[in-house]
Design a protein around this motif. Structure first.
Motif, PDB file in Angstrom:
ATOM      1  N   GLY A  51      65.315  41.260  44.123  1.00  0.00           N
ATOM      2  CA  GLY A  51      64.816  39.897  44.230  1.00  0.00           C
ATOM      3  C   GLY A  51      65.865  38.841  43.989  1.00  0.00           C
ATOM      4  N   HIS A  52      67.148  39.220  44.029  1.00  0.00           N
ATOM      5  CA  HIS A  52      68.227  38.268  43.723  1.00  0.00           C
ATOM      6  C   HIS A  52      69.101  37.951  44.931  1.00  0.00           C
ATOM      7  N   LEU A  53      68.696  38.369  46.134  1.00  0.00           N
ATOM      8  CA  LEU A  53      69.513  38.104  47.314  1.00  0.00           C
ATOM      9  C   LEU A  53      69.480  36.631  47.692  1.00  0.00           C
ATOM     10  N   ASP A  54      68.287  36.090  47.864  1.00  0.00           N
ATOM     11  CA  ASP A  54      68.148  34.686  48.239  1.00  0.00           C
ATOM     12  C   ASP A  54      68.404  33.780  47.039  1.00  0.00           C
ATOM     13  N   PRO A  55      68.868  32.575  47.262  1.00  0.00           N
ATOM     14  CA  PRO A  55      69.095  31.638  46.150  1.00  0.00           C
ATOM     15  C   PRO A  55      67.836  31.430  45.326  1.00  0.00           C
ATOM     16  N   HIS A  56      67.992  31.399  44.009  1.00  0.00           N
ATOM     17  CA  HIS A  56      66.844  31.268  43.111  1.00  0.00           C
ATOM     18  C   HIS A  56      67.325  30.768  41.758  1.00  0.00           C
TER      19      HIS A  56
ATOM     20  N   LEU B  89      70.205  21.792  46.472  1.00  0.00           N
ATOM     21  CA  LEU B  89      70.067  20.384  46.847  1.00  0.00           C
ATOM     22  C   LEU B  89      68.622  20.023  47.163  1.00  0.00           C
ATOM     23  N   ASN B  90      67.893  20.966  47.752  1.00  0.00           N
ATOM     24  CA  ASN B  90      66.567  20.664  48.275  1.00  0.00           C
ATOM     25  C   ASN B  90      65.398  21.176  47.438  1.00  0.00           C
ATOM     26  N   ASN B  91      65.681  22.002  46.435  1.00  0.00           N
ATOM     27  CA  ASN B  91      64.583  22.585  45.664  1.00  0.00           C
ATOM     28  C   ASN B  91      64.573  22.228  44.179  1.00  0.00           C
ATOM     29  N   LEU B  92      65.702  21.837  43.634  1.00  0.00           N
ATOM     30  CA  LEU B  92      65.727  21.386  42.247  1.00  0.00           C
ATOM     31  C   LEU B  92      65.437  19.893  42.204  1.00  0.00           C
ATOM     32  N   SER B  93      64.845  19.441  41.121  1.00  0.00           N
ATOM     33  CA  SER B  93      64.573  18.016  40.949  1.00  0.00           C
ATOM     34  C   SER B  93      65.628  17.409  40.033  1.00  0.00           C
TER      35      SER B  93
ATOM     36  N   ALA C  91      74.868  12.024  24.933  1.00  0.00           N
ATOM     37  CA  ALA C  91      74.773  11.696  23.511  1.00  0.00           C
ATOM     38  C   ALA C  91      73.403  11.140  23.149  1.00  0.00           C
ATOM     39  N   SER C  92      72.809  10.343  24.052  1.00  0.00           N
ATOM     40  CA  SER C  92      71.499   9.747  23.783  1.00  0.00           C
ATOM     41  C   SER C  92      70.388  10.375  24.612  1.00  0.00           C
ATOM     42  N   VAL C  93      70.701  10.795  25.824  1.00  0.00           N
ATOM     43  CA  VAL C  93      69.757  11.499  26.697  1.00  0.00           C
ATOM     44  C   VAL C  93      70.394  12.837  27.042  1.00  0.00           C
ATOM     45  N   SER C  94      69.747  13.918  26.659  1.00  0.00           N
ATOM     46  CA  SER C  94      70.365  15.242  26.748  1.00  0.00           C
ATOM     47  C   SER C  94      70.787  15.614  28.166  1.00  0.00           C
ATOM     48  N   ASN C  95      71.936  16.259  28.263  1.00  0.00           N
ATOM     49  CA  ASN C  95      72.364  16.826  29.530  1.00  0.00           C
ATOM     50  C   ASN C  95      71.495  18.035  29.864  1.00  0.00           C
ATOM     51  N   ARG C  96      71.378  18.323  31.159  1.00  0.00           N
ATOM     52  CA  ARG C  96      70.609  19.483  31.605  1.00  0.00           C
ATOM     53  C   ARG C  96      71.498  20.381  32.462  1.00  0.00           C
ATOM     54  N   TYR C  97      71.248  21.682  32.365  1.00  0.00           N
ATOM     55  CA  TYR C  97      72.001  22.668  33.125  1.00  0.00           C
ATOM     56  C   TYR C  97      71.028  23.578  33.859  1.00  0.00           C
ATOM     57  N   SER C  98      71.440  23.986  35.071  1.00  0.00           N
ATOM     58  CA  SER C  98      70.625  24.916  35.852  1.00  0.00           C
ATOM     59  C   SER C  98      71.524  26.033  36.361  1.00  0.00           C
ATOM     60  N   LEU C  99      70.964  27.228  36.459  1.00  0.00           N
ATOM     61  CA  LEU C  99      71.691  28.414  36.907  1.00  0.00           C
ATOM     62  C   LEU C  99      71.006  28.968  38.153  1.00  0.00           C
ATOM     63  N   VAL C 100      71.679  28.862  39.292  1.00  0.00           N
ATOM     64  CA  VAL C 100      71.142  29.357  40.558  1.00  0.00           C
ATOM     65  C   VAL C 100      71.947  30.584  40.973  1.00  0.00           C
TER      66      VAL C 100
END
Length: 302
Positions: free
Chosen positions: A84-89, A133-137, A66-75
């Motif tokens: 180019g879509h075989l490995d996680p990205h 777990l290891n590549n997104l911040s 509500a005050s700090v926006s939520n974030r979404y990521s699609l891996v």
């Protein structure tokens, strides 16, 4: 004497718990969807695009985002190697900006699902989770939540990974995992028909009108595609998360509506109860309370 001090040490411990609970409540969320890009996943890709607005509205309604926006990521993972879509990205959340934007709003996420492909056949969900777990911040004040969506068991492309290691990675971020998979679930009163189960042994049943009811005493877990139960269901439940039967979603109609309703409701409940990645110490006197609160917030498998 001031009554606040009459309880002595016990009073300090109670105050510490209350203070820690206040600190631990998330104000925003980082939610990552790990999505199979093989040929049979078109329906789930469309569902993600349509469902995400309900999840965002549910979280904001409870004050998360509500005050700090939520974030979404699609891996994405498991697409054909030639594409180019075989490995996680990470899929780009903003095509108008140079480079791959790994995080975006719920609207950005819905748009990004159109970049998922349907041409793969080798899917390793463990590798996708490990990569995320290891590549997104992640933000230190955010509750971190993962959702793995796949209709097959794990194709082992990385023998170095272990369930213990993945659980440790999730724990390091106070994160939970949910899985939407090809696996049957049930309740004592309704075998093989539950939408899903959570780590507290609750089941969710479609009510025939697009909503759901809860049932006690989960039974008959593990009848699914190959080793899906041991690969993914156990991992999710051991993290404190939940597992869902995508075949209920694929059935369409009111059952699919019930699936979405129970999924969103449970995700909102989970995220609003999670501590953020980093829980700062409110003070020396709260150290004990902080530890106890951290345990209380984590949903453990019964």
């Amino acid at each position: 004497m001031n009554k606040k001090w009459m309880a002595g040490t016990a009073g300090f411990a109670a105050a510490a718990l209350m203070s820690s609970a206040a600190v631990a409540a998330p104000i925003t969320a980082d939610v990552v969807f790990l999505v199979d890009e093989s040929g049979s996943m078109g329906g789930e890709h469309s569902w993600l695009s349509n469902m995400i607005a309900s999840l965002e509205n549910g979280l904001v309604g409870e004050g998360v985002g509500a005050s700090v926006s939520n974030r979404y990521s699609l891996v994405g993972f498991g697409g054909a190697s030639y594409s180019g879509h075989l490995d996680p990205h990470a899929h780009d959340m903003d095509s108008a900006t140079a480079g791959t934007q790994e995080w975006g709003s719920s609207t950005d996420f819905a748009a990004a699902t159109s970049s998922l492909v349907l041409n793969g056949g080798t899917e390793d969900g463990w590798s996708a989770l490990d990569w995320a777990l290891n590549n997104l911040s992640y933000r230190s004040d955010a509750a971190v939540n993962f959702v793995l969506v796949t209709d097959e068991d794990r194709d082992n492309t990385n023998g170095a990974l272990s369930k213990t290691g993945l659980l440790a990675g999730l724990s390091s971020k106070n994160a939970l995992l949910n899985v939407v998979v090809n696996n049957d679930f049930g309740c004592e009163t309704s075998v093989n028909s539950a939408i899903g189960i959570d780590s507290e042994n609750n089941g969710f049943l479609a009510d025939g009108s697009g909503s759901f009811t809860k049932c006690e005493g989960v039974g008959n877990i593990g009848s699914g595609y190959g080793t899906t139960s041991s690969d993914y269901v156990d991992l999710a439940l051991d993290s404190g998360g939940a597992a869902w039967d995508l075949n209920i979603l694929r059935a369409g109609g009111s059952n699919a509506d019930s699936f979405t309703a129970s999924f969103v409701d449970t995700k909102v409940e989970e995220i609003t109860s999670q501590p953020p990645v980093s829980v700062p110490e409110p003070g020396t006197l709260a150290l004990l309370g902080l530890g106890l609160t951290g345990l209380a917030f984590r949903r453990k498998k019964a």
